[in-house]
Design an enzyme around this catalytic site. Structure first.
Site, PDB file in Angstrom:
ATOM      1  N   GLU A 243       5.160  53.156 -49.227  1.00  9.94           N
ATOM      2  CA  GLU A 243       3.687  52.992 -49.519  1.00  9.94           C
ATOM      3  C   GLU A 243       3.455  51.400 -49.922  1.00  9.94           C
ATOM      4  O   GLU A 243       2.221  50.969 -49.270  1.00  9.94           O
ATOM      5  CB  GLU A 243       3.540  53.864 -50.889  1.00  9.94           C
ATOM      6  N   ARG A 269     -26.536  30.135 -40.804  1.00 13.62           N
ATOM      7  CA  ARG A 269     -27.182  30.045 -41.702  1.00 13.62           C
ATOM      8  C   ARG A 269     -27.677  28.389 -42.105  1.00 13.62           C
ATOM      9  O   ARG A 269     -26.633  27.750 -42.121  1.00 13.62           O
ATOM     10  CB  ARG A 269     -26.699  30.403 -43.159  1.00 13.62           C
ATOM     11  N   GLN A 280     -18.091  20.992 -46.628  1.00 10.97           N
ATOM     12  CA  GLN A 280     -16.471  21.283 -46.690  1.00 10.97           C
ATOM     13  C   GLN A 280     -16.351  22.364 -47.750  1.00 10.97           C
ATOM     14  O   GLN A 280     -15.197  23.196 -47.454  1.00 10.97           O
ATOM     15  CB  GLN A 280     -15.776  20.082 -47.138  1.00 10.97           C
TER      16      GLN A 280
END
Ligand SMILES: Cc1cc2nc3c(=O)[nH]c(=O)nc-3n(C[C@H](O)[C@H](O)[C@H](O)COP(=O)(O)OP(=O)(O)OC[C@H]3O[C@@H](n4cnc5c(N)ncnc54)[C@H](O)[C@@H]3O)c2cc1C
Length: 380
Positions: A243, A269, A280
Protein backbone atom coordinates in the site's frame (compact mmCIF):
# COMPACT_ATOMS: atom_id res chain seq x y z
CA UNK A 1 20.49 0.19 -14.99
CA UNK A 2 17.68 0.52 -17.53
CA UNK A 3 15.05 3.21 -17.04
CA UNK A 4 13.13 2.33 -20.22
CA UNK A 5 9.67 0.85 -20.19
CA UNK A 6 9.10 -1.94 -22.74
CA UNK A 7 7.07 -1.30 -25.90
CA UNK A 8 4.15 -3.24 -24.34
CA UNK A 9 4.32 -1.16 -21.14
CA UNK A 10 4.35 2.07 -23.16
CA UNK A 11 1.34 0.89 -25.17
CA UNK A 12 -0.48 -0.03 -21.97
CA UNK A 13 0.26 3.47 -20.61
CA UNK A 14 -1.14 5.16 -23.74
CA UNK A 15 -4.23 2.95 -23.73
CA UNK A 16 -4.84 3.46 -20.01
CA UNK A 17 -4.35 7.23 -20.32
CA UNK A 18 -6.91 7.45 -23.15
CA UNK A 19 -9.35 5.27 -21.23
CA UNK A 20 -8.95 7.26 -17.98
CA UNK A 21 -9.47 10.53 -19.86
CA UNK A 22 -12.90 9.28 -20.95
CA UNK A 23 -13.96 9.05 -17.27
CA UNK A 24 -14.40 11.95 -14.75
CA UNK A 25 -17.86 12.95 -16.00
CA UNK A 26 -19.73 15.73 -14.10
CA UNK A 27 -16.84 15.94 -11.68
CA UNK A 28 -17.46 19.49 -10.50
CA UNK A 29 -21.02 18.57 -9.52
CA UNK A 30 -20.15 15.18 -8.08
CA UNK A 31 -17.37 16.71 -5.98
CA UNK A 32 -19.82 19.28 -4.59
CA UNK A 33 -22.43 16.62 -3.86
CA UNK A 34 -19.99 13.86 -2.79
CA UNK A 35 -21.16 11.37 -5.42
CA UNK A 36 -19.21 8.23 -6.34
CA UNK A 37 -19.17 7.46 -10.08
CA UNK A 38 -20.49 3.89 -10.14
CA UNK A 39 -20.75 3.97 -13.96
CA UNK A 40 -17.03 4.80 -14.24
CA UNK A 41 -16.31 1.98 -11.79
CA UNK A 42 -18.16 -0.47 -14.06
CA UNK A 43 -16.18 0.89 -17.02
CA UNK A 44 -12.94 0.23 -15.12
CA UNK A 45 -14.07 -3.35 -14.47
CA UNK A 46 -15.03 -3.79 -18.14
CA UNK A 47 -11.74 -2.30 -19.34
CA UNK A 48 -9.80 -5.15 -17.73
CA UNK A 49 -7.37 -2.89 -15.85
CA UNK A 50 -8.16 -4.67 -12.57
CA UNK A 51 -7.11 -7.99 -14.07
CA UNK A 52 -3.50 -6.82 -14.21
CA UNK A 53 -3.39 -7.13 -10.42
CA UNK A 54 -4.66 -10.70 -10.24
CA UNK A 55 -2.90 -13.99 -11.11
CA UNK A 56 -3.70 -15.89 -14.28
CA UNK A 57 -5.43 -18.77 -12.50
CA UNK A 58 -8.05 -16.24 -11.31
CA UNK A 59 -8.62 -14.88 -14.80
CA UNK A 60 -6.03 -12.13 -14.36
CA UNK A 61 -3.07 -10.87 -16.41
CA UNK A 62 -0.56 -11.09 -13.55
CA UNK A 63 1.40 -7.93 -14.42
CA UNK A 64 4.67 -7.31 -12.61
CA UNK A 65 4.88 -4.36 -10.20
CA UNK A 66 6.52 -2.05 -12.77
CA UNK A 67 3.71 -2.65 -15.29
CA UNK A 68 1.07 -2.12 -12.58
CA UNK A 69 2.66 1.16 -11.53
CA UNK A 70 3.00 2.33 -15.14
CA UNK A 71 -0.71 1.64 -15.75
CA UNK A 72 -1.75 3.48 -12.57
CA UNK A 73 0.48 6.46 -13.31
CA UNK A 74 -1.19 6.77 -16.73
CA UNK A 75 -4.63 6.34 -15.13
CA UNK A 76 -3.91 9.22 -12.72
CA UNK A 77 -2.71 11.45 -15.56
CA UNK A 78 -5.89 10.84 -17.54
CA UNK A 79 -8.49 10.79 -14.76
CA UNK A 80 -9.18 14.02 -12.85
CA UNK A 81 -11.40 12.28 -10.29
CA UNK A 82 -8.92 11.73 -7.45
CA UNK A 83 -11.59 9.96 -5.39
CA UNK A 84 -12.01 7.43 -8.18
CA UNK A 85 -8.21 7.07 -8.43
CA UNK A 86 -8.06 6.28 -4.70
CA UNK A 87 -10.98 3.86 -5.00
CA UNK A 88 -9.08 1.98 -7.71
CA UNK A 89 -5.78 2.10 -5.80
CA UNK A 90 -7.43 0.91 -2.58
CA UNK A 91 -8.93 -2.13 -4.28
CA UNK A 92 -5.73 -3.22 -5.98
CA UNK A 93 -3.31 -2.41 -3.11
CA UNK A 94 -5.33 -2.96 0.08
CA UNK A 95 -7.97 -5.55 -0.80
CA UNK A 96 -6.43 -7.86 -3.42
CA UNK A 97 -3.02 -8.39 -1.71
CA UNK A 98 -4.20 -9.89 1.62
CA UNK A 99 -6.79 -12.10 -0.08
CA UNK A 100 -4.26 -13.30 -2.66
CA UNK A 101 -1.51 -13.69 -0.05
CA UNK A 102 -3.22 -15.87 2.58
CA UNK A 103 -6.76 -16.50 1.32
CA UNK A 104 -7.89 -20.08 0.86
CA UNK A 105 -8.74 -21.22 -2.68
CA UNK A 106 -12.38 -21.03 -1.66
CA UNK A 107 -12.03 -17.40 -0.48
CA UNK A 108 -10.09 -16.39 -3.60
CA UNK A 109 -12.56 -18.09 -5.96
CA UNK A 110 -15.50 -16.58 -4.15
CA UNK A 111 -14.38 -12.95 -3.85
CA UNK A 112 -11.84 -12.11 -6.57
CA UNK A 113 -14.24 -12.69 -9.52
CA UNK A 114 -16.93 -10.59 -7.79
CA UNK A 115 -14.47 -7.75 -7.17
CA UNK A 116 -13.25 -7.91 -10.77
CA UNK A 117 -16.84 -7.64 -12.01
CA UNK A 118 -17.20 -4.12 -10.59
CA UNK A 119 -20.51 -4.38 -8.78
CA UNK A 120 -19.25 -5.71 -5.46
CA UNK A 121 -17.35 -3.35 -3.16
CA UNK A 122 -14.83 -4.09 -0.45
CA UNK A 123 -13.54 -1.99 2.46
CA UNK A 124 -10.36 -2.30 4.50
CA UNK A 125 -11.32 -2.09 8.19
CA UNK A 126 -8.32 -1.23 10.36
CA UNK A 127 -8.74 2.26 11.88
CA UNK A 128 -10.89 2.94 14.94
CA UNK A 129 -11.71 6.27 16.56
CA UNK A 130 -9.29 5.58 19.42
CA UNK A 131 -6.77 3.56 17.38
CA UNK A 132 -5.44 5.38 14.30
CA UNK A 133 -1.66 5.54 13.94
CA UNK A 134 -1.47 3.10 16.85
CA UNK A 135 -3.45 0.39 15.06
CA UNK A 136 -2.46 -2.33 17.54
CA UNK A 137 -4.51 -0.50 20.19
CA UNK A 138 -7.66 -1.54 18.30
CA UNK A 139 -10.59 -2.66 20.43
CA UNK A 140 -12.62 -4.59 17.85
CA UNK A 141 -12.87 -8.19 19.01
CA UNK A 142 -13.51 -11.59 17.48
CA UNK A 143 -14.32 -14.30 20.03
CA UNK A 144 -14.38 -17.92 18.96
CA UNK A 145 -17.55 -19.77 20.03
CA UNK A 146 -18.83 -23.21 19.05
CA UNK A 147 -20.86 -21.55 16.23
CA UNK A 148 -18.05 -19.40 14.82
CA UNK A 149 -16.57 -15.97 15.66
CA UNK A 150 -18.61 -13.26 17.41
CA UNK A 151 -17.52 -9.84 16.13
CA UNK A 152 -17.86 -6.58 18.06
CA UNK A 153 -16.45 -3.10 17.55
CA UNK A 154 -16.46 -0.15 15.20
CA UNK A 155 -14.13 0.81 12.34
CA UNK A 156 -14.01 4.48 11.36
CA UNK A 157 -12.83 6.65 8.44
CA UNK A 158 -13.03 3.67 6.10
CA UNK A 159 -13.04 4.11 2.31
CA UNK A 160 -16.04 2.43 0.60
CA UNK A 161 -17.66 1.76 4.03
CA UNK A 162 -21.14 3.10 3.16
CA UNK A 163 -21.47 0.83 0.09
CA UNK A 164 -19.26 -2.09 1.10
CA UNK A 165 -20.42 -5.64 0.38
CA UNK A 166 -17.33 -7.08 2.03
CA UNK A 167 -15.04 -5.89 4.81
CA UNK A 168 -11.52 -7.05 5.54
CA UNK A 169 -11.82 -6.75 9.31
CA UNK A 170 -8.82 -6.58 11.63
CA UNK A 171 -9.92 -7.58 15.16
CA UNK A 172 -8.42 -8.96 18.34
CA UNK A 173 -8.85 -12.69 18.87
CA UNK A 174 -6.64 -12.45 21.99
CA UNK A 175 -6.43 -9.00 23.64
CA UNK A 176 -3.52 -10.17 25.84
CA UNK A 177 -1.22 -11.04 22.94
CA UNK A 178 -0.55 -7.52 21.55
CA UNK A 179 0.38 -7.67 17.86
CA UNK A 180 0.05 -11.48 17.90
CA UNK A 181 -3.53 -11.23 19.16
CA UNK A 182 -4.87 -9.64 15.96
CA UNK A 183 -6.62 -11.73 13.30
CA UNK A 184 -8.23 -10.87 9.98
CA UNK A 185 -11.68 -11.76 8.66
CA UNK A 186 -13.60 -11.51 5.41
CA UNK A 187 -17.00 -10.31 6.52
CA UNK A 188 -19.96 -9.89 4.17
CA UNK A 189 -22.00 -6.89 5.22
CA UNK A 190 -25.45 -8.44 4.71
CA UNK A 191 -25.24 -10.41 7.96
CA UNK A 192 -27.11 -9.45 11.16
CA UNK A 193 -25.52 -6.85 13.42
CA UNK A 194 -23.60 -4.76 10.87
CA UNK A 195 -24.31 -1.06 10.46
CA UNK A 196 -22.72 0.92 7.64
CA UNK A 197 -22.74 4.70 7.89
CA UNK A 198 -21.59 7.64 5.82
CA UNK A 199 -19.15 10.29 7.09
CA UNK A 200 -20.31 13.87 6.97
CA UNK A 201 -18.82 16.13 4.32
CA UNK A 202 -15.05 15.85 3.99
CA UNK A 203 -12.33 18.24 2.81
CA UNK A 204 -11.39 16.35 -0.33
CA UNK A 205 -11.67 13.00 -2.11
CA UNK A 206 -15.37 13.61 -1.86
CA UNK A 207 -16.21 11.26 -4.70
CA UNK A 208 -14.93 8.31 -2.66
CA UNK A 209 -17.58 7.19 -0.16
CA UNK A 210 -16.16 7.00 3.35
CA UNK A 211 -17.68 6.13 6.70
CA UNK A 212 -17.82 3.67 9.57
CA UNK A 213 -18.71 0.02 10.03
CA UNK A 214 -20.16 -1.15 13.33
CA UNK A 215 -20.18 -4.80 14.34
CA UNK A 216 -22.70 -5.66 17.02
CA UNK A 217 -22.38 -9.30 18.06
CA UNK A 218 -22.16 -10.46 14.42
CA UNK A 219 -21.62 -14.15 13.88
CA UNK A 220 -19.33 -15.41 11.10
CA UNK A 221 -18.19 -18.99 10.46
CA UNK A 222 -14.58 -19.95 11.22
CA UNK A 223 -14.06 -20.17 7.46
CA UNK A 224 -14.40 -16.35 7.28
CA UNK A 225 -10.99 -15.97 8.93
CA UNK A 226 -8.33 -14.76 6.48
CA UNK A 227 -5.08 -16.53 7.36
CA UNK A 228 -4.21 -18.15 10.65
CA UNK A 229 -5.38 -16.79 14.00
CA UNK A 230 -2.91 -14.21 15.33
CA UNK A 231 -1.22 -13.33 12.03
CA UNK A 232 -3.34 -10.19 11.51
CA UNK A 233 -0.54 -7.71 12.20
CA UNK A 234 2.00 -9.51 10.05
CA UNK A 235 -0.58 -9.56 7.26
CA UNK A 236 -1.14 -5.85 7.99
CA UNK A 237 2.60 -5.15 7.66
CA UNK A 238 2.87 -7.18 4.46
CA UNK A 239 -0.16 -5.42 2.91
CA UNK A 240 1.05 -2.03 4.16
CA UNK A 241 4.33 -2.48 2.27
CA UNK A 242 2.36 -2.79 -0.99
CA UNK A 243 0.00 0.00 0.00
CA UNK A 244 2.70 2.50 0.99
CA UNK A 245 4.75 1.65 -2.07
CA UNK A 246 2.10 2.15 -4.69
CA UNK A 247 -1.18 3.62 -3.41
CA UNK A 248 -0.04 7.04 -4.63
CA UNK A 249 1.10 5.90 -8.09
CA UNK A 250 -1.92 7.62 -9.67
CA UNK A 251 -0.90 10.89 -7.98
CA UNK A 252 2.38 10.88 -9.91
CA UNK A 253 0.31 10.93 -13.09
CA UNK A 254 -1.87 13.67 -11.64
CA UNK A 255 1.24 15.76 -10.92
CA UNK A 256 2.33 15.35 -14.55
CA UNK A 257 -1.06 16.65 -15.73
CA UNK A 258 -0.93 19.50 -13.22
CA UNK A 259 2.52 20.51 -14.47
CA UNK A 260 1.42 20.62 -18.12
CA UNK A 261 -1.57 22.76 -17.17
CA UNK A 262 0.61 25.16 -15.15
CA UNK A 263 3.21 25.51 -17.92
CA UNK A 264 0.48 26.30 -20.45
CA UNK A 265 -1.08 28.87 -18.12
CA UNK A 266 2.27 30.47 -17.23
CA UNK A 267 2.90 30.96 -20.98
CA UNK A 268 -0.52 32.32 -21.86
CA UNK A 269 -1.41 34.52 -18.88
CA UNK A 270 -0.09 38.04 -19.33
CA UNK A 271 0.45 40.63 -16.60
CA UNK A 272 2.56 43.80 -16.84
CA UNK A 273 2.75 43.22 -20.61
CA UNK A 274 4.42 39.80 -20.55
CA UNK A 275 3.68 36.15 -19.77
CA UNK A 276 3.74 35.47 -16.02
CA UNK A 277 6.16 32.57 -16.73
CA UNK A 278 8.80 35.17 -17.55
CA UNK A 279 8.98 35.97 -13.83
CA UNK A 280 11.48 33.85 -11.98
CA UNK A 281 9.11 33.36 -9.05
CA UNK A 282 6.74 31.55 -11.45
CA UNK A 283 9.43 29.64 -13.34
CA UNK A 284 10.95 28.54 -10.01
CA UNK A 285 7.60 27.02 -9.05
CA UNK A 286 7.46 25.20 -12.38
CA UNK A 287 11.03 23.96 -11.81
CA UNK A 288 10.12 22.73 -8.32
CA UNK A 289 7.02 20.96 -9.65
CA UNK A 290 9.07 19.24 -12.37
CA UNK A 291 11.76 18.21 -9.88
CA UNK A 292 9.19 16.83 -7.43
CA UNK A 293 7.56 14.86 -10.24
CA UNK A 294 10.89 13.30 -11.23
CA UNK A 295 11.84 12.49 -7.62
CA UNK A 296 8.47 10.81 -7.08
CA UNK A 297 8.80 8.82 -10.31
CA UNK A 298 12.29 7.63 -9.45
CA UNK A 299 11.24 6.43 -6.00
CA UNK A 300 8.03 4.84 -7.29
CA UNK A 301 9.74 2.87 -10.05
CA UNK A 302 12.77 1.97 -7.89
CA UNK A 303 10.34 0.48 -5.35
CA UNK A 304 8.50 -1.37 -8.13
CA UNK A 305 11.85 -2.68 -9.40
CA UNK A 306 12.72 -3.95 -5.90
CA UNK A 307 9.36 -5.72 -5.66
CA UNK A 308 9.91 -7.29 -9.10
CA UNK A 309 13.29 -8.59 -7.87
CA UNK A 310 11.45 -10.21 -4.93
CA UNK A 311 13.33 -7.92 -2.53
CA UNK A 312 11.96 -6.34 0.61
CA UNK A 313 11.11 -2.66 0.24
CA UNK A 314 9.93 -1.53 3.68
CA UNK A 315 12.23 1.51 3.71
CA UNK A 316 11.50 2.44 0.09
CA UNK A 317 7.75 1.97 0.67
CA UNK A 318 7.72 4.57 3.45
CA UNK A 319 10.01 6.95 1.53
CA UNK A 320 7.77 6.64 -1.55
CA UNK A 321 4.58 7.26 0.44
CA UNK A 322 6.09 10.22 2.28
CA UNK A 323 7.65 11.81 -0.80
CA UNK A 324 4.67 11.51 -3.16
CA UNK A 325 2.06 12.61 -0.63
CA UNK A 326 4.04 15.68 0.45
CA UNK A 327 5.01 16.50 -3.15
CA UNK A 328 1.40 16.35 -4.35
CA UNK A 329 0.32 18.83 -1.66
CA UNK A 330 3.22 21.20 -2.46
CA UNK A 331 2.65 21.03 -6.22
CA UNK A 332 -1.13 21.46 -5.79
CA UNK A 333 -0.49 24.60 -3.76
CA UNK A 334 1.95 25.84 -6.42
CA UNK A 335 -0.73 25.20 -9.06
CA UNK A 336 -3.19 27.35 -7.08
CA UNK A 337 -0.61 30.15 -6.70
CA UNK A 338 0.28 30.10 -10.42
CA UNK A 339 -3.40 30.38 -11.39
CA UNK A 340 -4.13 33.26 -8.98
CA UNK A 341 -7.84 33.75 -8.26
CA UNK A 342 -8.70 31.18 -10.94
CA UNK A 343 -6.73 28.70 -8.89
CA UNK A 344 -8.82 29.49 -5.86
CA UNK A 345 -12.28 29.22 -7.43
CA UNK A 346 -13.76 25.71 -7.66
CA UNK A 347 -15.19 26.25 -11.15
CA UNK A 348 -11.69 26.30 -12.69
CA UNK A 349 -10.94 22.89 -11.18
CA UNK A 350 -7.48 23.71 -9.85
CA UNK A 351 -8.14 23.93 -6.10
CA UNK A 352 -9.74 20.47 -5.90
CA UNK A 353 -6.34 18.75 -6.23
CA UNK A 354 -5.09 20.60 -3.16
CA UNK A 355 -8.05 19.43 -1.08
CA UNK A 356 -7.72 15.90 -2.44
CA UNK A 357 -3.95 15.81 -1.93
CA UNK A 358 -4.27 16.52 1.78
CA UNK A 359 -5.86 13.12 2.42
CA UNK A 360 -2.66 11.48 1.18
CA UNK A 361 -0.77 12.93 4.15
CA UNK A 362 -3.00 10.85 6.44
CA UNK A 363 -4.13 7.51 4.98
CA UNK A 364 -1.79 4.48 4.83
CA UNK A 365 0.09 6.01 7.78
CA UNK A 366 0.63 9.74 8.29
CA UNK A 367 3.80 11.52 7.16
CA UNK A 368 4.95 11.57 10.82
CA UNK A 369 4.57 7.79 11.03
CA UNK A 370 6.48 7.32 7.74
CA UNK A 371 9.30 9.49 9.14
CA UNK A 372 9.37 7.38 12.32
CA UNK A 373 9.65 4.22 10.22
CA UNK A 374 12.30 5.69 7.92
CA UNK A 375 14.41 6.89 10.87
CA UNK A 376 14.16 3.44 12.48
CA UNK A 377 15.11 1.71 9.22
CA UNK A 378 17.98 4.19 8.83
CA UNK A 379 19.37 2.73 12.05
CA UNK A 380 18.18 5.27 14.66
C1 LIG B 1 -8.99 9.87 2.99
C2 LIG B 1 -8.76 8.83 4.04
C3 LIG B 1 -9.04 7.50 3.75
C4 LIG B 1 -8.87 6.53 4.72
N1 LIG B 1 -9.18 5.23 4.44
C5 LIG B 1 -9.05 4.27 5.40
C6 LIG B 1 -9.43 2.92 5.13
O1 LIG B 1 -9.90 2.59 4.04
N2 LIG B 1 -9.28 2.00 6.11
C7 LIG B 1 -8.78 2.32 7.35
O2 LIG B 1 -8.67 1.44 8.19
N3 LIG B 1 -8.43 3.62 7.64
C8 LIG B 1 -8.55 4.58 6.71
N4 LIG B 1 -8.22 5.89 6.97
C9 LIG B 1 -7.79 6.25 8.32
C10 LIG B 1 -6.29 6.50 8.42
O3 LIG B 1 -5.55 5.32 8.21
C11 LIG B 1 -6.00 7.14 9.80
O4 LIG B 1 -6.66 8.38 9.81
C12 LIG B 1 -4.51 7.33 10.04
O5 LIG B 1 -3.91 6.09 10.30
C13 LIG B 1 -4.24 8.29 11.21
O6 LIG B 1 -4.99 7.98 12.33
P1 LIG B 1 -5.81 9.13 13.11
O7 LIG B 1 -6.63 9.84 12.11
O8 LIG B 1 -6.50 8.49 14.26
O9 LIG B 1 -4.72 10.14 13.64
P2 LIG B 1 -3.83 9.97 14.95
O10 LIG B 1 -3.16 8.65 14.97
O11 LIG B 1 -4.63 10.33 16.15
O12 LIG B 1 -2.73 11.08 14.71
C14 LIG B 1 -2.98 12.47 14.96
C15 LIG B 1 -1.67 13.23 14.72
O13 LIG B 1 -0.66 12.75 15.62
C16 LIG B 1 0.46 12.28 14.90
N5 LIG B 1 1.04 11.12 15.57
C17 LIG B 1 0.40 10.07 16.12
N6 LIG B 1 1.27 9.18 16.61
C18 LIG B 1 2.51 9.67 16.35
C19 LIG B 1 3.83 9.22 16.60
N7 LIG B 1 4.08 8.07 17.20
N8 LIG B 1 4.85 10.01 16.19
C20 LIG B 1 4.64 11.18 15.57
N9 LIG B 1 3.41 11.67 15.31
C21 LIG B 1 2.36 10.92 15.69
C22 LIG B 1 -0.07 11.92 13.52
O14 LIG B 1 0.95 11.95 12.53
C23 LIG B 1 -1.11 13.00 13.32
O15 LIG B 1 -0.49 14.19 12.87
C24 LIG B 1 -8.38 6.89 6.02
C25 LIG B 1 -8.09 8.25 6.29
C26 LIG B 1 -8.28 9.20 5.33
C27 LIG B 1 -7.98 10.64 5.65
Amino acid sequence: MDFNLSKEQQELKSKTYAFAKSLSKDLLKRDKESVFDSDAWKEIAKNGLLKGFVPKNLDGFDWDATTRVAALEAFGEGCSDNGLCLALSSLVWTIFPPILSVGTDEQKNKYIPKLLAGDFFAADGITEESAGSDAIAMKASASLTKDGYRLNGKKSYIGFAPIADLVILFAKTDPNMGAWGVSTFLVETDIDGITLSHNNEKMGLRTLPMGSIKFDNCLVPESARLGEEGVGMSLFNESMEWERSFILATQVGTMARQLKQCVAYAKSRKQFGSAIGANQSISNRIADMRTRLETCRLLLYKTAWLKDQGKTAALEASMTKLTISEAFVSSSLDAVRIHGARGYLSEFEIERDLRDATGGLIYAGTSDIQRNLIARLAGL
